[in-house]
Scaffold this motif. Structure first.
Motif, mmCIF file in Angstrom:
data_model
loop_
_atom_site.group_PDB
_atom_site.id
_atom_site.type_symbol
_atom_site.label_atom_id
_atom_site.label_comp_id
_atom_site.label_asym_id
_atom_site.label_seq_id
_atom_site.Cartn_x
_atom_site.Cartn_y
_atom_site.Cartn_z
ATOM 1 N N LEU A 103 -47.123 -90.843 11.323
ATOM 2 C CA LEU A 103 -48.558 -90.582 11.343
ATOM 3 C C LEU A 103 -48.887 -89.206 10.758
ATOM 4 C CD1 LEU A 103 -49.314 -92.018 14.897
ATOM 5 C CD2 LEU A 103 -50.165 -92.950 12.739
ATOM 6 N N LEU A 104 -48.050 -88.216 11.059
ATOM 7 C CA LEU A 104 -48.312 -86.853 10.594
ATOM 8 C C LEU A 104 -48.047 -86.696 9.096
ATOM 9 C CD1 LEU A 104 -46.794 -84.911 13.613
ATOM 10 C CD2 LEU A 104 -49.204 -84.870 12.922
ATOM 11 N N LYS A 105 -47.169 -87.535 8.553
ATOM 12 C CA LYS A 105 -46.865 -87.452 7.119
ATOM 13 C C LYS A 105 -47.915 -88.142 6.260
ATOM 14 C CE LYS A 105 -41.801 -87.213 7.503
ATOM 15 N NZ LYS A 105 -40.545 -87.985 7.361
ATOM 16 N N HIS A 106 -48.649 -89.103 6.835
ATOM 17 C CA HIS A 106 -49.593 -89.893 6.049
ATOM 18 C C HIS A 106 -50.879 -89.104 5.811
ATOM 19 C CE1 HIS A 106 -52.489 -93.279 5.320
ATOM 20 N NE2 HIS A 106 -51.510 -93.586 4.497
ATOM 21 N N GLU A 107 -51.372 -89.158 4.586
ATOM 22 C CA GLU A 107 -52.521 -88.329 4.216
ATOM 23 C C GLU A 107 -53.745 -88.626 5.065
ATOM 24 O OE1 GLU A 107 -55.227 -87.257 0.257
ATOM 25 O OE2 GLU A 107 -53.655 -88.794 0.166
ATOM 26 N N ASN A 108 -54.066 -89.915 5.264
ATOM 27 C CA ASN A 108 -55.281 -90.270 5.985
ATOM 28 C C ASN A 108 -55.129 -90.114 7.496
ATOM 29 O OD1 ASN A 108 -56.762 -90.924 3.675
ATOM 30 N ND2 ASN A 108 -55.886 -92.961 3.581
ATOM 31 N N SER A 109 -54.021 -90.609 8.035
ATOM 32 C CA SER A 109 -53.867 -90.559 9.486
ATOM 33 C C SER A 109 -53.705 -89.130 9.989
ATOM 34 C CB SER A 109 -52.666 -91.410 9.927
ATOM 35 O OG SER A 109 -51.461 -90.912 9.373
ATOM 36 N N SER A 110 -53.058 -88.271 9.200
ATOM 37 C CA SER A 110 -52.850 -86.895 9.655
ATOM 38 C C SER A 110 -54.165 -86.125 9.766
ATOM 39 C CB SER A 110 -51.901 -86.163 8.699
ATOM 40 O OG SER A 110 -52.467 -86.066 7.411
ATOM 41 N N LYS A 111 -55.186 -86.558 9.028
ATOM 42 C CA LYS A 111 -56.487 -85.882 9.083
ATOM 43 C C LYS A 111 -57.442 -86.544 10.072
ATOM 44 C CE LYS A 111 -56.082 -84.561 4.210
ATOM 45 N NZ LYS A 111 -56.562 -84.820 2.837
ATOM 46 N N ASP A 112 -57.011 -87.624 10.706
ATOM 47 C CA ASP A 112 -57.885 -88.347 11.622
ATOM 48 C C ASP A 112 -58.246 -87.471 12.815
ATOM 49 O OD1 ASP A 112 -58.970 -91.154 12.413
ATOM 50 O OD2 ASP A 112 -57.923 -90.422 14.203
ATOM 51 N N TYR A 113 -59.495 -87.508 13.213
ATOM 52 C CA TYR A 113 -59.968 -86.627 14.289
ATOM 53 C C TYR A 113 -59.250 -86.895 15.605
ATOM 54 C CZ TYR A 113 -62.718 -90.727 15.715
ATOM 55 O OH TYR A 113 -63.096 -91.974 16.122
ATOM 56 N N ALA A 114 -58.914 -88.166 15.865
ATOM 57 C CA ALA A 114 -58.230 -88.488 17.123
ATOM 58 C C ALA A 114 -56.818 -87.910 17.140
ATOM 59 C CB ALA A 114 -58.184 -90.004 17.318
ATOM 60 N N LEU A 115 -56.108 -88.070 16.026
ATOM 61 C CA LEU A 115 -54.747 -87.541 15.975
ATOM 62 C C LEU A 115 -54.748 -86.019 16.086
ATOM 63 C CD1 LEU A 115 -51.758 -88.749 14.038
ATOM 64 C CD2 LEU A 115 -52.362 -86.376 13.712
ATOM 65 N N VAL A 116 -55.717 -85.379 15.437
ATOM 66 C CA VAL A 116 -55.798 -83.917 15.487
ATOM 67 C C VAL A 116 -55.972 -83.437 16.928
ATOM 68 C CG1 VAL A 116 -57.235 -81.943 14.838
ATOM 69 C CG2 VAL A 116 -56.622 -83.645 13.124
ATOM 70 N N THR A 117 -56.760 -84.157 17.710
ATOM 71 C CA THR A 117 -56.956 -83.749 19.111
ATOM 72 C C THR A 117 -55.706 -83.955 19.959
ATOM 73 O OG1 THR A 117 -57.796 -85.956 19.714
ATOM 74 C CG2 THR A 117 -59.413 -84.306 19.014
ATOM 75 N N TYR A 118 -54.793 -84.811 19.483
ATOM 76 C CA TYR A 118 -53.557 -85.060 20.248
ATOM 77 C C TYR A 118 -52.454 -84.051 19.915
ATOM 78 C CZ TYR A 118 -54.548 -89.340 22.817
ATOM 79 O OH TYR A 118 -55.019 -90.242 23.731
ATOM 80 N N ILE A 119 -52.615 -83.284 18.837
ATOM 81 C CA ILE A 119 -51.542 -82.379 18.430
ATOM 82 C C ILE A 119 -51.196 -81.356 19.514
ATOM 83 C CG2 ILE A 119 -51.028 -80.476 16.826
ATOM 84 C CD1 ILE A 119 -52.029 -82.223 14.572
ATOM 85 N N PRO A 120 -52.176 -80.699 20.161
ATOM 86 C CA PRO A 120 -51.796 -79.757 21.239
ATOM 87 C C PRO A 120 -50.989 -80.425 22.350
ATOM 88 C CG PRO A 120 -54.103 -79.460 20.612
ATOM 89 C CD PRO A 120 -53.624 -80.687 19.915
ATOM 90 N N LYS A 121 -51.414 -81.620 22.762
ATOM 91 C CA LYS A 121 -50.668 -82.330 23.818
ATOM 92 C C LYS A 121 -49.261 -82.663 23.337
ATOM 93 C CE LYS A 121 -54.959 -84.715 25.085
ATOM 94 N NZ LYS A 121 -55.608 -86.042 25.201
ATOM 95 N N LEU A 122 -49.170 -83.064 22.069
ATOM 96 C CA LEU A 122 -47.872 -83.479 21.523
ATOM 97 C C LEU A 122 -46.890 -82.317 21.495
ATOM 98 C CD1 LEU A 122 -46.105 -85.607 20.103
ATOM 99 C CD2 LEU A 122 -47.135 -84.897 17.941
ATOM 100 N N ILE A 123 -47.319 -81.169 20.996
ATOM 101 C CA ILE A 123 -46.373 -80.055 20.876
ATOM 102 C C ILE A 123 -46.016 -79.488 22.241
ATOM 103 C CG2 ILE A 123 -47.087 -79.503 18.524
ATOM 104 C CD1 ILE A 123 -48.658 -77.139 19.630
ATOM 105 N N HIS A 124 -46.940 -79.560 23.202
ATOM 106 C CA HIS A 124 -46.609 -79.123 24.563
ATOM 107 C C HIS A 124 -45.576 -80.048 25.186
ATOM 108 C CE1 HIS A 124 -50.062 -76.390 24.346
ATOM 109 N NE2 HIS A 124 -49.606 -75.834 25.453
ATOM 110 N N THR A 125 -45.593 -81.301 24.779
ATOM 111 C CA THR A 125 -44.609 -82.269 25.296
ATOM 112 C C THR A 125 -43.263 -82.096 24.602
ATOM 113 O OG1 THR A 125 -46.366 -83.861 25.741
ATOM 114 C CG2 THR A 125 -44.126 -84.727 25.580
ATOM 115 N N ILE A 126 -43.315 -81.879 23.286
ATOM 116 C CA ILE A 126 -42.077 -81.844 22.498
ATOM 117 C C ILE A 126 -41.285 -80.564 22.724
ATOM 118 C CG2 ILE A 126 -41.234 -81.636 20.110
ATOM 119 C CD1 ILE A 126 -41.826 -84.446 20.715
#
Length: 1252
Positions: free
Chosen positions: A395-418
């Motif tokens: 998802l992060l590599k894909h041009e469209n999905s990486s810019k999606d507003y929903a995915l962007v809001t999940y990035i902080p949660k994702l990195i805190h988990t990873i």
């Protein structure tokens, strides 16, 4: 005796033989005799099927006898079907269907699975020979069997599964025409087949739930088994059938599967089937319908199944309520891994389609998927979390999905988990085996999945790499978020470190790499480096001021712990990018830029203090090693900064140089700096000096570095005259013993020699001229132009290095002469085996993966013995010499190649005693020295330098490799090398020989047709781990690029000079032709790719080719077909090469036709036809006509060898049936329960039809 009586007697005897075979107490001889009796009966008895039926159906026999009876029936069908009578065929078919209708025990009894499978095989083998043309009522018969009950339905499903495996998945049917017939018949009736499967699933899931609610668990198990079997069978179909069948009835199958994901009894099978659907490949129109899975209802079903399974955790064992069993936890774990595959496939479909056209837009309920993936990446199992992390990467590599507003809001949660998962985990060996409640959930899953510490270490390394990749990708999307997380984490860690330092009151702290504090620091450094390595690639960058503040905090922290100090250096290395960013903004009024300038000396001071840091307890070996590792790290960091940011360090070059000079001269500190660290520091200075852009200044600096070593090399002159002098100088004539360096002059001699070599090597590798032609011109580096007008630059190190080359070449000669009998005799008894390969060399050669380890870990390596230290010294000396001479070509350029007598000096020294140098010492000569030396040679020196070298080397290598391959072949023939032996000296020699041959062929390719010098390095590890004999080419066929190279490569200027030289050309051709038939698949392909352009060149120049060469070349191709023809990748290249050779040579040398006539069982008419095809004007260019290749393949078919797994295989022959006729298909209604129309192909002869 009547036939029935004879059948009974034979059955009893065979049952007793089977019992004897299966009885553990039977002697080996008795078991062998019983086995041979059974095999003879199968081969010879005409009553095979009858006795088999009796054994399979009589209740008096045990399961083993039943199974053997079914095997006898299957054997008759597979190997005797074309010989037995019509009546016998009807007898076997009727009784097989009868057994199918009776069933083989209850559906829920999994102990009978082997018998059920054997019966289904019998039906499938008959289907492969008669359906659909001559067994048109098969489907009604199977449908009727399903009506008998669950046991029969299970068998029918097994029949479908085994049939589709043979026809579509594995394609194991020997007759291609029959496979196509059945494939077409399955496709013709696929609507009905899928409807049948779906009806079974729906019917038996409902029945399972009803019987479970009534507590009739026995019956429920039967229904459960049918559903399980139906899902398994569906899995065999969904990969290859048309998408319209999967999506029929508005995606009913997808709905069913998503519902079953939430049913514990069926979720694993449903997930496996759904995973195969979501991972389908194909065109956009085949993928589009799968986007239906992103509907809200289906997404919520998938999400709820994931949440339900994630809630089942080993942590619940100690909680209140009913704890989950180990079996249920393992089942949930397996399900989540399969669910990851489903989600991975869904996301692959999404990123493949999103943005392709206007009809495919962002899924409306993408947030459900993202929340599901977040929950999975939080799962305590590393396997589950890793699988989810790979999906996040997509998802992060894909041009469209990486810019999606929903995915962007999940990035902080994702990195805190990873982030916490990047902290290294030890293998939980100390956990009590019996007490699961005492284990943390992650440890429980580690124990569940990994049997050893090594296995877990390899997995965790791969897992951690992918977790870090998420940080890198997230930085490209939300750089301020990822950097902010790193900043906060680092600040917290620095505060805690300061508190810990104060609490310790300066006393000694732990130096273990297993300490939780160190492990957290290590993870932090990895994340920080990953994030900041991408920070210059984004427009939205973090504040330079904040970055410099962090850098200053790292500098301020004082510690005497070498491990923590090393971590701080890694942080400084990552944060150094902010100094670079601040320097770009350098103006008198820019406070940020000025603070960066002020920080640079403090950074360098921090690095230099690390070089002289004394551990709290200098006498403790662990702390000594830690301090030594820290010094190496500091020196390497300086090289890294000099390489990445030379212009930043250039203004402070004099300060850095002054520090280094002081360290090297200060007696108090210089003894702490090993010579390798000293050389590394000098290399960093050379890297910075490359940006002086002033030839005179740079050459004076290089002279300053080398001048001390010039005297050293002169002093070695007498030592390097003979190997005996060298042996005495380095102490190989004495017994190995532990002594202090100041007590043993030989130790000091070794150190001096190695240091002198490494200083010159560092200069040759690091010193260069400016990349920018204008700067090079202004700096006095350009001394002329090539024929093409390109500038010729001179290296500032040339005039200082060239005078030392005679000493270095003498050292290389002495190292080769060490293998002479006289030198070997001079070795002391303790050093007799000093020339053996070291263990790490053997592992590298055999492709054995090294276990990932922390380079700062002081416990991973035991203290080496004096013998091992001396062996390491010799290895470093050999590698250093060849790396130096290999780098000299590209580094010194024309100044090296124009030296008078260079080729003679190389032959006399580097190529001395090659006939006695072992293979493992021959490899660096070919790969490390000769390959880059040939590649870098300017064209004007081909004749004076390279031609004499090849004239000397080609006959030696041809004779050497031929002799070694003859020896290796004799080992295979005598059985000393086989698949069961993997650790003997012979296996090592075999692998060495293969690797040396491949590397020499790479040199020939560069010399003859050109190529990139590093083209093969990426595959070296795989090449080393590749094949022994038969498993050599379990690989994909030759790529289109490889085929294109085979047809289009032309001989280079150097290649032309070599091939026109009669001696060199003959030996090169002989080596290539022999390599085609040597028993190594990769060597074969390399040789084929070079031989094609070589033969085109030779054929174009009449005086270079004669009848003997033509016959030898064509014969070599035929021999290659004999050795490698069974492997598709090799066969493809050999056929193309054979046709090319014949087209080129047949018009001039008609004798080639006689060579073809010597092929066993060859058809003279085919040879005539092939000759006629060749006589036709060839296709434009070098392209080979497909018809010619097909004819050549047919001619050489008798030569093609067979793999070991095919050698003793009993040939299965399936006769082709009359062509299928097209009929209008009549679909079956759901009411009668039949699968397909019983009248299909009704006009064909009915083999199993009996008139009543």
């Amino acid at each position: 005796m009547s036939q029935l009586g004879g059948t009974e007697a034979l059955a009893l005897e065979l049952a007793q033989a089977v019992d004897m075979i299966m009885q553990p107490t039977t002697t080996q001889q008795a078991r062998l005799e019983a086995y041979m009796a059974c095999e003879r009966f199968k081969e010879e008895s005409p009553l095979c099927a009858q006795v088999g039926l009796y054994l399979a159906s009589s209740p008096q026999f045990n399961q083993q006898a039943h199974h053997f009876g079914l095997q006898l029936m299957e054997y008759t069908i597979k190997f005797k079907w074309n010989q037995i009578t019509h009546e016998e065929k009807v007898f076997i078919k009727d009784n097989a269907i009868k057994m199918l209708n009776l069933g083989v025990g209850p559906a829920e009894d999994k102990r009978l699975l082997h018998l059920k499978d054997a019966l289904s095989r019998i039906i499938v083998e008959m289907i492969k020979r008669e359906w659909p043309q001559q067994w048109s009522d098969l489907m009604p018969e199977l449908s009727q069997a399903c009506n008998q009950g669950e046991a029969q339905t299970e068998l029918v499903l097994l029949v479908f599964l085994r049939l589709v495996e043979d026809v579509a998945l594995l394609q194991t049917i020997e007759s291609n025409q029959r496979r196509k017939d059945m494939y077409q018949a399955l496709n013709n009736n696929m609507n009905d087949i899928f409807e049948f499967f779906l009806r079974l699933v729906e019917q038996h899931v409902t029945a399972f739930r009803e019987t479970t609610s009534r507590a009739n668990f026995q019956q429920a198990k039967a229904h459960s088994r049918v559903v399980e079997m139906a899902l398994l069978t569906l899995s065999g179909f969904v990969e290859w059938v048309s998408i319209q069948h999967i999506m029929s009835s508005n995606g009913k199958l997808l709905h069913f599967l998503c519902i079953l994901l939430n049913d514990k009894a069926f979720q694993c099978n449903a997930a496996e089937c759904l995973g195969l659907i979501t991972n389908r490949k194909g065109q956009v129109k085949e993928r589009k319908p799968l986007m239906q899975l992103y509907q809200e209802e289906l997404m919520r079903l998938i999400y709820s199944s994931a949440m339900s399974s994630c809630s089942q955790s080993p942590a619940d064992v100690s909680g209140a309520g009913t704890p989950p069993t180990e079996t249920s936890i393992e089942q949930e774990h397996n399900f989540l891994k399969k669910l990851n595959q489903v989600l991975n496939g869904m996301v692959q479909q999404l990123v493949a389609l999103w943005g392709k056209d206007e009809t495919i837009q962002r899924p409306a309920h993408l947030e459900i998927l993202l929340e599901c993936l977040l929950q999975l990446v939080q799962h305590p199992s590393l396997s589950v979390a890793h699988g989810a992390a790979l999906i996040w990467q997509l998802l992060l590599k894909h041009e469209n999905s990486s810019k999606d507003y929903a995915l962007v809001t999940y990035i902080p949660k994702l990195i805190h988990t990873i982030a916490p998962r990047i902290v290294k985990l030890p293998y939980p060996t100390n956990c009590p085996a019996a007490s699961n409640s005492s284990r943390r959930p992650t440890e429980y899953y580690i124990i569940l999945e990994f049997d050893s510490e090594e296995e877990f270490a390899l997995f965790f390394f791969r897992c951690r790499t992918d977790f870090l990749e998420i940080f890198r990708l997230a930085t490209l999307v939300q750089p301020l978020i990822t950097y902010g997380y790193c900043e906060q984490w680092l600040q917290t860690r620095l505060r805690l470190a300061a508190v810990e330092q104060q609490a310790s009151n300066g006393s000694s702290m732990s130096c273990s790499v297993l300490d939780p504090i160190y492990l957290e620091w290590d993870a932090l450094v990895c994340v920080l480096d990953g994030v900041l390595s991408r920070i210059l690639l984004v427009a939205e960058r973090p504040s330079v001021t904040a970055g410099l503040r962090l850098l200053e905090d790292c500098i301020k922290l004082e510690t005497t712990n070498p491990l923590i100090y090393s971590i701080l250096l890694s942080c400084i290395s990552a944060l150094f990018v902010f100094l670079s960013m601040s320097s770009c903004q350098l103006t008198p009024n820019n406070c940020v830029a000025m603070s960066g300038v002020n920080l640079l000396p403090r950074v360098l001071d921090k690095i230099f203090r690390a070089l002289v840091l004394k551990p709290p307890n200098e006498l403790e070996k662990v702390q000594q090693k830690s301090a030594k590792n820290l010094r190496r790290h500091a020196a390497s960091l300086l090289v890294k900064l000099a390489h990445k940011y030379p212009l930043l360090l250039l203004p402070v070059f004099e300060q850095i140089n002054g520090h280094v000079e002081m360290l090297l001269k200060d007696q108090q500190h210089s003894h702490q700096l090993c010579r390798l660290v000293s050389t590394t520091l000098q290399e960093s200075l050379i890297l910075i000096s490359n940006h002086f852009c002033d030839f005179e200044r740079q050459t004076l600096f290089i002279e300053h570095i080398i001048q001390e070593k010039r005297a050293e090399w002169a002093a070695f002159g007498e030592v390097l005259k003979t190997p005996l002098n060298f042996i005495r100088f380095v102490g190989l004539d004495k017994s190995p013993e532990i002594m202090l360096p100041e007590m043993d002059p030989c130790l000091q001699n070794r150190s001096r020699l190695l240091d002198a070599l490494h200083v010159v090597l560092g200069v040759v590798k690091r010193c260069t001229w400016p990349d920018d032609p204008d700067r090079a011109q202004r700096g006095g580096f350009v001394i002329g132009c090539t024929e093409l007008g390109n500038p010729i630059c001179r290296n500032p190190a040339t005039k200082h290095v060239v005078p030392l080359l005679s000493h270095i070449l003498a050292l290389m000669r002495v190292l080769n002469e060490m293998f002479t009998p006289r030198a070997s005799a001079a070795l002391s008894e303790g050093y007799k085996k000093i020339h053996g390969m070291m263990e790490h060399e053997k592992k590298l050669l055999m492709g054995i993966c090294a276990i990932p380890a922390d380079p700062l870990d002081t416990t991973i390596k035991a203290e080496p013995t004096p013998f091992e230290k001396t062996q390491t010294f010799l290895l470093l000396l050999v590698e250093g010499c060849y790396h130096l001479m290999g780098s000299a070509g590209p580094s010194l350029g024309r100044d090296l190649y124009q030296l008078m007598g260079l080729s003679d000096a190389i032959i006399t020294n580097i190529f001395s005693c090659l006939d006695i140098v072992p293979d493992y010492r021959m490899r660096p000569i070919i790969r490390v020295f000769f390959k880059p030396f040939v590649y870098s040679c300017p064209p004007s020196f081909y004749g004076s330098v390279l031609v004499p070298l090849f004239a000397h080397l080609t006959p030696l290598m041809c004779e050497r490799l031929s002799r070694r391959w003859l020896y290796i072949s004799s080992l295979y023939e005598s059985g000393q090398l086989n698949g069961e032996v993997n650790d003997t000296q012979e296996v090592l020699e075999d692998q060495l020989n293969r690797t040396l041959t491949r590397e020499y062929l790479d040199v020939l390719k560069i010399a003859l047709v050109g190529g990139q010098i590093g083209a093969d390095h990426s595959t070296t590890a795989n090449a080393m781990a590749m094949e022994n004999e038969e498993h050599s080419m379990d690989s994909a066929p030759q790529s289109r690029a490889a085929q294109s190279a085979l047809l289009s490569d032309i001989i280079s200027d150097l290649g032309g000079k070599l091939l026109r030289n009669e001696q060199i050309g003959n030996y090169i051709l002989l080596t290539l032709l022999r390599a085609i038939a040597w028993n190594d698949g990769m060597c074969n392909m390399k040789a084929v790719n070079i031989a094609a352009p070589v033969m085109r060149f030779l054929a174009a120049e009449p005086h270079l080719i004669d009848e003997n060469k033509a016959v030898s070349a064509f014969t070599a191709v035929l021999q290659g077909m004999q050795v490698h023809g069974q492997h598709e990748a090799n066969q493809s290249g050999l056929i193309t090469l054979g046709v090319q050779f014949y087209e080129l040579l047949r018009p001039k040398f008609p004798i080639l036709t006689e060579v073809l006539q010597h092929i066993p069982s060859v058809n003279a008419a085919d040879i005539q036809k092939f000759d006629e095809k060749i006589a036709v004007a060839p296709v434009k260019g070098n392209k080979v006509d497909r018809a010619k290749k097909d004819l050549f393949k047919k001619l050489t078919a008798q030569l093609v060898g067979r793999s070991v797994n095919q050698l003793f295989r009993h040939e299965v022959q399936i006769a082709n049936l009359p062509p299928m006729q097209t009929h209008n298909k009549t679909l079956i209604g759901a009411v009668d329960g039949n699968i397909m129309d019983s009248n299909q192909n009704a006009n064909l002869a009915q083999l199993f039809r009996t008139d009543k």
